[in-house]
Design an enzyme around this catalytic site. Sequence first.
Site, PDB file in Angstrom:
ATOM      1  NE  ARG A 176      -2.071  -1.309   3.354  1.00 53.44           N
ATOM      2  CZ  ARG A 176      -2.524  -1.960   4.423  1.00 53.44           C
ATOM      3  NH1 ARG A 176      -3.802  -2.034   4.647  1.00 53.44           N
ATOM      4  NH2 ARG A 176      -1.706  -2.513   5.287  1.00 53.44           N
ATOM      5  CE  LYS A 226       1.686 -20.974  11.512  1.00 54.60           C
ATOM      6  NZ  LYS A 226       2.296 -19.778  12.148  1.00 54.60           N
ATOM      7  CG  HIS A 273       9.090 -21.559   9.227  1.00 53.70           C
ATOM      8  ND1 HIS A 273       7.931 -21.210   9.859  1.00 53.70           N
ATOM      9  CD2 HIS A 273      10.057 -21.507  10.181  1.00 53.70           C
ATOM     10  CE1 HIS A 273       8.194 -20.946  11.137  1.00 53.70           C
ATOM     11  NE2 HIS A 273       9.477 -21.124  11.357  1.00 53.70           N
ATOM     12  CE  LYS A 282      12.329 -24.099  12.642  1.00 52.16           C
ATOM     13  NZ  LYS A 282      13.115 -22.878  12.474  1.00 52.16           N
ATOM     14  CD  GLU A 297       8.220 -19.270  19.759  1.00 55.38           C
ATOM     15  OE1 GLU A 297       8.749 -18.585  18.881  1.00 55.38           O
ATOM     16  OE2 GLU A 297       6.992 -19.429  19.876  1.00 55.38           O
ATOM     17  CG  HIS A 344       5.414 -24.642  13.164  1.00 55.72           C
ATOM     18  ND1 HIS A 344       5.251 -24.490  11.810  1.00 55.72           N
ATOM     19  CD2 HIS A 344       5.483 -23.391  13.671  1.00 55.72           C
ATOM     20  CE1 HIS A 344       5.238 -23.194  11.511  1.00 55.72           C
ATOM     21  NE2 HIS A 344       5.371 -22.511  12.629  1.00 55.72           N
ATOM     22  CE  LYS A 383       4.479 -16.966  20.315  1.00 51.00           C
ATOM     23  NZ  LYS A 383       5.444 -16.954  19.221  1.00 51.00           N
TER      24      LYS A 383
END
Length: 468
Positions: free
Chosen positions: A48, A157, A187, A191, A225, A249, A339
């Site tokens: 944009r 995704k 992704h 790996k 994570e 994943h 997380k």
Amino acid sequence: MDKPKIPTIIVILGATGDLTAQKITPALFNLYRSGSLPRMFRVVGFARRGLQDRNFTAMAAANLIKRASGPERKELKKFLSLFSYSQGFFEKKSDYVRLKKRLDEIDRAWGMCSNKLFYLAVPPRLYPEILKNLAATGLNEPCGGPESGWTRVIVEKPFGSDLKSAKALDVLLGRLFAENQIYRIDHYLAKEMLQNILAFRFSNTLFEANWGKDSIAEVNIRLWEILGVEGRGGFYDGVGALRDVGQNHLLQMLALVAMERPKDFTAKRVRAARLNLLRSLKTPTERDVKTRTFRAQYDGYRSVVGAASDSETETYFRVGAEINDPKWRGVQFTLEAGKRLGKSLKEIEIISRGESGKRNTLTFHVEPKEGITIRFWAKKPGRTVELEERKLGFNFRKHGKGKPAEDYEKLLWDCITDDQTLFVSSGEIKAMWKFVDPIIAGWQKGLVPLARYKPDSSKITKSDTSSL
Ligand code: BG6
């Protein structure tokens, strides 16, 4: 594989966003530096913001230069000369007409019909509009055949937010593109250590001969994570950890651990083997949801910009899974992700049967230290026969020969060279939603209360395991 020869243009829709900066342009630069891109290659940004070609190039330069070493910086200038920009509002058909003109101009200058790769680096809610506009302006039509002058589209995704929406998106994509034009990214499949699961399993008969319920008791798949959801609250709050990384994943990791050996390692057979396994996942009942799932949110999450002040979104989950196949009957699979867990750890742990306290553990370390370790029992040195646990290990980056490929570099290369092995099929996506949907429905019904945890501590992973 040889360097692809056909001129190729990659159009990045959402070219000013995070995915472009963090993943796509660095991956393209790596491919460029290794001489893997076709000699005639262009990157066209579409977004944009009102930018001139030079502003877009400067943006890409500022981002890439941070990562580049001395010699790489020299190559950067040449690489950036391949970039141009076409401003566009995703809902405005006339902007796609302008984009098409730009692509036609490049083709005319090259004197041939080039390959076109459209990368949808945008929030998934924009997919329908973009796909329809690409088709309405004929941009979905290849100007050549499947070998040269192809047109392909990459979608990221999450693919839908449940089975129903995934099916609707699939129908739309199927109406506008042929299946071999569609590349659905997860992704994790790219790996190195995930690809290594198949390499390890199917090249080492010592292990594969014992692969299944008779030797394996448990499989634990983890994606912990350190980072929270800062900056992504608007997206994440409507999604949650299970949809964000569980539906894709973690289930893909499970598929790679448990799938049958395909007849050969072509994309068709590998994807079919993953699909078979995913289809054999037992659909969780309400009882399973109550007794074998756990969800939690870290303290402070509700203050993240974009998160509701009374949000019930899970930032952590643990889910038990079973495979409806005699080979795996009774084996406990546990998927766990979260997380702000105080530690970054992505791994698959395979624990053997055996007297408790005398089991063997085979671990695929996905990150941070890619590698494989095996814990086994050996005699302690000395006159008496006593056992002690020992470890055999392989560190992929330290001991592996060759240069590991980064996830997106591999995926872009595979898309350009038409290899769908590491891309997810629409059947796999549906099978994964079939497993996840009943859990989300159960959580929404309140079958499992949302627990809380302190950010930056990995305690959550130690408590409550007995409830699974
Ligand atoms: C993405 C999720 O798909 O995967 C993110 O949307 C998550 O929330 C990321 O952080 C993890 O990927 P990686 O490669 O950093 O392990």
